[in-house]
Design a protein around this motif. Structure first.
Motif, PDB file in Angstrom:
ATOM      1  N   HIS A  39       0.827  -1.202   0.000  1.00  0.00           N
ATOM      2  CA  HIS A  39       0.000   0.000   0.000  1.00  0.00           C
ATOM      3  C   HIS A  39       0.858   1.248   0.000  1.00  0.00           C
ATOM      4  O   HIS A  39       1.790   1.372   0.782  1.00  0.00           O
ATOM      5  CB  HIS A  39      -0.894   0.021   1.242  1.00  0.00           C
ATOM      6  CG  HIS A  39      -1.667  -1.240   1.424  1.00  0.00           C
ATOM      7  ND1 HIS A  39      -2.826  -1.503   0.737  1.00  0.00           N
ATOM      8  CD2 HIS A  39      -1.421  -2.332   2.189  1.00  0.00           C
ATOM      9  CE1 HIS A  39      -3.283  -2.702   1.083  1.00  0.00           C
ATOM     10  NE2 HIS A  39      -2.447  -3.218   1.958  1.00  0.00           N
ATOM     11  N   ASP A  51       0.308   5.737  -0.481  1.00  0.00           N
ATOM     12  CA  ASP A  51      -0.640   6.731   0.018  1.00  0.00           C
ATOM     13  C   ASP A  51      -1.918   6.771  -0.811  1.00  0.00           C
ATOM     14  O   ASP A  51      -2.985   7.088  -0.295  1.00  0.00           O
ATOM     15  CB  ASP A  51      -0.013   8.130   0.004  1.00  0.00           C
ATOM     16  CG  ASP A  51       1.050   8.286   1.064  1.00  0.00           C
ATOM     17  OD1 ASP A  51       1.002   7.559   2.085  1.00  0.00           O
ATOM     18  OD2 ASP A  51       1.941   9.138   0.868  1.00  0.00           O
ATOM     19  N   LYS A  52      -1.815   6.444  -2.109  1.00  0.00           N
ATOM     20  CA  LYS A  52      -2.954   6.625  -3.005  1.00  0.00           C
ATOM     21  C   LYS A  52      -3.366   5.387  -3.773  1.00  0.00           C
ATOM     22  O   LYS A  52      -4.352   5.425  -4.511  1.00  0.00           O
ATOM     23  CB  LYS A  52      -2.656   7.747  -3.990  1.00  0.00           C
ATOM     24  CG  LYS A  52      -2.442   9.056  -3.275  1.00  0.00           C
ATOM     25  CD  LYS A  52      -2.234  10.188  -4.217  1.00  0.00           C
ATOM     26  CE  LYS A  52      -1.827  11.357  -3.375  1.00  0.00           C
ATOM     27  NZ  LYS A  52      -2.146  12.598  -3.688  1.00  0.00           N
ATOM     28  N   HIS A  53      -2.617   4.300  -3.652  1.00  0.00           N
ATOM     29  CA  HIS A  53      -3.012   3.089  -4.363  1.00  0.00           C
ATOM     30  C   HIS A  53      -2.486   1.838  -3.671  1.00  0.00           C
ATOM     31  O   HIS A  53      -1.625   1.909  -2.803  1.00  0.00           O
ATOM     32  CB  HIS A  53      -2.593   3.123  -5.839  1.00  0.00           C
ATOM     33  CG  HIS A  53      -1.115   3.147  -6.052  1.00  0.00           C
ATOM     34  ND1 HIS A  53      -0.390   4.297  -6.121  1.00  0.00           N
ATOM     35  CD2 HIS A  53      -0.221   2.143  -6.222  1.00  0.00           C
ATOM     36  CE1 HIS A  53       0.885   4.017  -6.323  1.00  0.00           C
ATOM     37  NE2 HIS A  53       1.020   2.714  -6.376  1.00  0.00           N
ATOM     38  N   THR A  54      -3.057   0.703  -4.087  1.00  0.00           N
ATOM     39  CA  THR A  54      -2.681  -0.609  -3.561  1.00  0.00           C
ATOM     40  C   THR A  54      -2.284  -1.498  -4.726  1.00  0.00           C
ATOM     41  O   THR A  54      -2.941  -1.494  -5.773  1.00  0.00           O
ATOM     42  CB  THR A  54      -3.872  -1.238  -2.799  1.00  0.00           C
ATOM     43  OG1 THR A  54      -4.149  -0.442  -1.643  1.00  0.00           O
ATOM     44  CG2 THR A  54      -3.579  -2.666  -2.364  1.00  0.00           C
ATOM     45  N   HIS A  69     -13.239   1.595  -5.709  1.00  0.00           N
ATOM     46  CA  HIS A  69     -11.884   1.650  -6.244  1.00  0.00           C
ATOM     47  C   HIS A  69     -11.861   1.363  -7.744  1.00  0.00           C
ATOM     48  O   HIS A  69     -12.554   0.467  -8.218  1.00  0.00           O
ATOM     49  CB  HIS A  69     -11.004   0.594  -5.566  1.00  0.00           C
ATOM     50  CG  HIS A  69     -11.091   0.631  -4.088  1.00  0.00           C
ATOM     51  ND1 HIS A  69     -12.077  -0.020  -3.401  1.00  0.00           N
ATOM     52  CD2 HIS A  69     -10.336   1.286  -3.171  1.00  0.00           C
ATOM     53  CE1 HIS A  69     -11.924   0.205  -2.107  1.00  0.00           C
ATOM     54  NE2 HIS A  69     -10.885   1.002  -1.936  1.00  0.00           N
ATOM     55  N   THR A 117      -4.255  -3.826  -9.142  1.00  0.00           N
ATOM     56  CA  THR A 117      -3.980  -2.521  -8.552  1.00  0.00           C
ATOM     57  C   THR A 117      -5.311  -1.861  -8.234  1.00  0.00           C
ATOM     58  O   THR A 117      -6.311  -2.091  -8.918  1.00  0.00           O
ATOM     59  CB  THR A 117      -3.157  -1.609  -9.480  1.00  0.00           C
ATOM     60  OG1 THR A 117      -3.922  -1.294 -10.638  1.00  0.00           O
ATOM     61  CG2 THR A 117      -1.852  -2.267  -9.875  1.00  0.00           C
ATOM     62  N   SER A 120      -7.069   1.998  -6.810  1.00  0.00           N
ATOM     63  CA  SER A 120      -6.952   3.396  -6.418  1.00  0.00           C
ATOM     64  C   SER A 120      -8.356   3.900  -6.104  1.00  0.00           C
ATOM     65  O   SER A 120      -9.271   3.669  -6.892  1.00  0.00           O
ATOM     66  CB  SER A 120      -6.334   4.222  -7.544  1.00  0.00           C
ATOM     67  OG  SER A 120      -6.228   5.569  -7.157  1.00  0.00           O
ATOM     68  N   PRO A 121      -8.545   4.523  -4.942  1.00  0.00           N
ATOM     69  CA  PRO A 121      -7.565   4.778  -3.886  1.00  0.00           C
ATOM     70  C   PRO A 121      -7.175   3.483  -3.164  1.00  0.00           C
ATOM     71  O   PRO A 121      -7.577   2.400  -3.564  1.00  0.00           O
ATOM     72  CB  PRO A 121      -8.316   5.736  -2.952  1.00  0.00           C
ATOM     73  CG  PRO A 121      -9.763   5.414  -3.145  1.00  0.00           C
ATOM     74  CD  PRO A 121      -9.890   4.987  -4.580  1.00  0.00           C
ATOM     75  N   VAL A 122      -6.409   3.644  -2.101  1.00  0.00           N
ATOM     76  CA  VAL A 122      -5.924   2.511  -1.312  1.00  0.00           C
ATOM     77  C   VAL A 122      -7.084   1.611  -0.906  1.00  0.00           C
ATOM     78  O   VAL A 122      -8.145   2.091  -0.500  1.00  0.00           O
ATOM     79  CB  VAL A 122      -5.168   3.011  -0.057  1.00  0.00           C
ATOM     80  CG1 VAL A 122      -4.855   1.870   0.899  1.00  0.00           C
ATOM     81  CG2 VAL A 122      -3.896   3.729  -0.472  1.00  0.00           C
ATOM     82  N   ARG A 123      -6.868   0.317  -1.006  1.00  0.00           N
ATOM     83  CA  ARG A 123      -7.875  -0.671  -0.583  1.00  0.00           C
ATOM     84  C   ARG A 123      -7.659  -0.954   0.903  1.00  0.00           C
ATOM     85  O   ARG A 123      -6.961  -1.894   1.292  1.00  0.00           O
ATOM     86  CB  ARG A 123      -7.716  -1.940  -1.430  1.00  0.00           C
ATOM     87  CG  ARG A 123      -8.853  -2.923  -1.328  1.00  0.00           C
ATOM     88  CD  ARG A 123     -10.022  -2.484  -2.194  1.00  0.00           C
ATOM     89  NE  ARG A 123     -11.197  -3.264  -1.875  1.00  0.00           N
ATOM     90  CZ  ARG A 123     -11.703  -4.217  -2.645  1.00  0.00           C
ATOM     91  NH1 ARG A 123     -11.154  -4.510  -3.793  1.00  0.00           N
ATOM     92  NH2 ARG A 123     -12.783  -4.877  -2.266  1.00  0.00           N
ATOM     93  N   GLU A 124      -8.242  -0.125   1.740  1.00  0.00           N
ATOM     94  CA  GLU A 124      -8.034  -0.185   3.188  1.00  0.00           C
ATOM     95  C   GLU A 124      -8.365  -1.557   3.763  1.00  0.00           C
ATOM     96  O   GLU A 124      -7.694  -2.039   4.676  1.00  0.00           O
ATOM     97  CB  GLU A 124      -8.850   0.899   3.902  1.00  0.00           C
ATOM     98  CG  GLU A 124      -8.431   2.319   3.590  1.00  0.00           C
ATOM     99  CD  GLU A 124      -7.085   2.712   4.167  1.00  0.00           C
ATOM    100  OE1 GLU A 124      -6.613   2.066   5.138  1.00  0.00           O
ATOM    101  OE2 GLU A 124      -6.506   3.686   3.652  1.00  0.00           O
TER     102      GLU A 124
END
Length: 105
Positions: free
Chosen positions: A22, A24-27, A46, A95, A97-101
């Protein structure tokens, strides 16, 4: 710098193991999917890009059917329904976006 082999695995569903990195902006994720494993239909906020390293992954994306094999990719836009079944054992790069929390361990 970290090696992917040092990232803790996360079981996404039976037969599906992901290794996620991870920013800041993507996974970025590397998934190992066993033959016959199913990703049930779902959608999320996402944007997702799925790239097949090995194997065959049959996907339904926004009602369209796609048979993805090594070297192929598909962009799945935010909030678009999609599902998949592994025709063979697969290795896939995803991939988000945004991060996959939810994929953080």
């Amino acid at each position: 710098m970290t090696y992917l082999k040092d990232v803790a695995p996360k079981e996404i569903a039976p037969g599906i193991t992901g290794y996620y990195i991870h920013g800041d902006k993507h996974t970025l994720g590397r998934l190992e999917i066993k033959k016959g494993s199913i990703v049930p239909e779902h959608h999320h906020m996402h944007e997702q890009i799925t790239y097949i390293l090995n194997g065959q992954l049959d996907m339904i994306i926004d009602g369209g059917q796609y048979s993805l094999t090594a070297g192929m990719y598909h962009v799945i836009y935010a909030n678009v329904s999609h599902s998949a079944v592994a025709v063979t054992d697969c290795v896939v790069i995803d991939t988000f976006s945004p991060v996959r929390e939810a994929y953080k361990i």
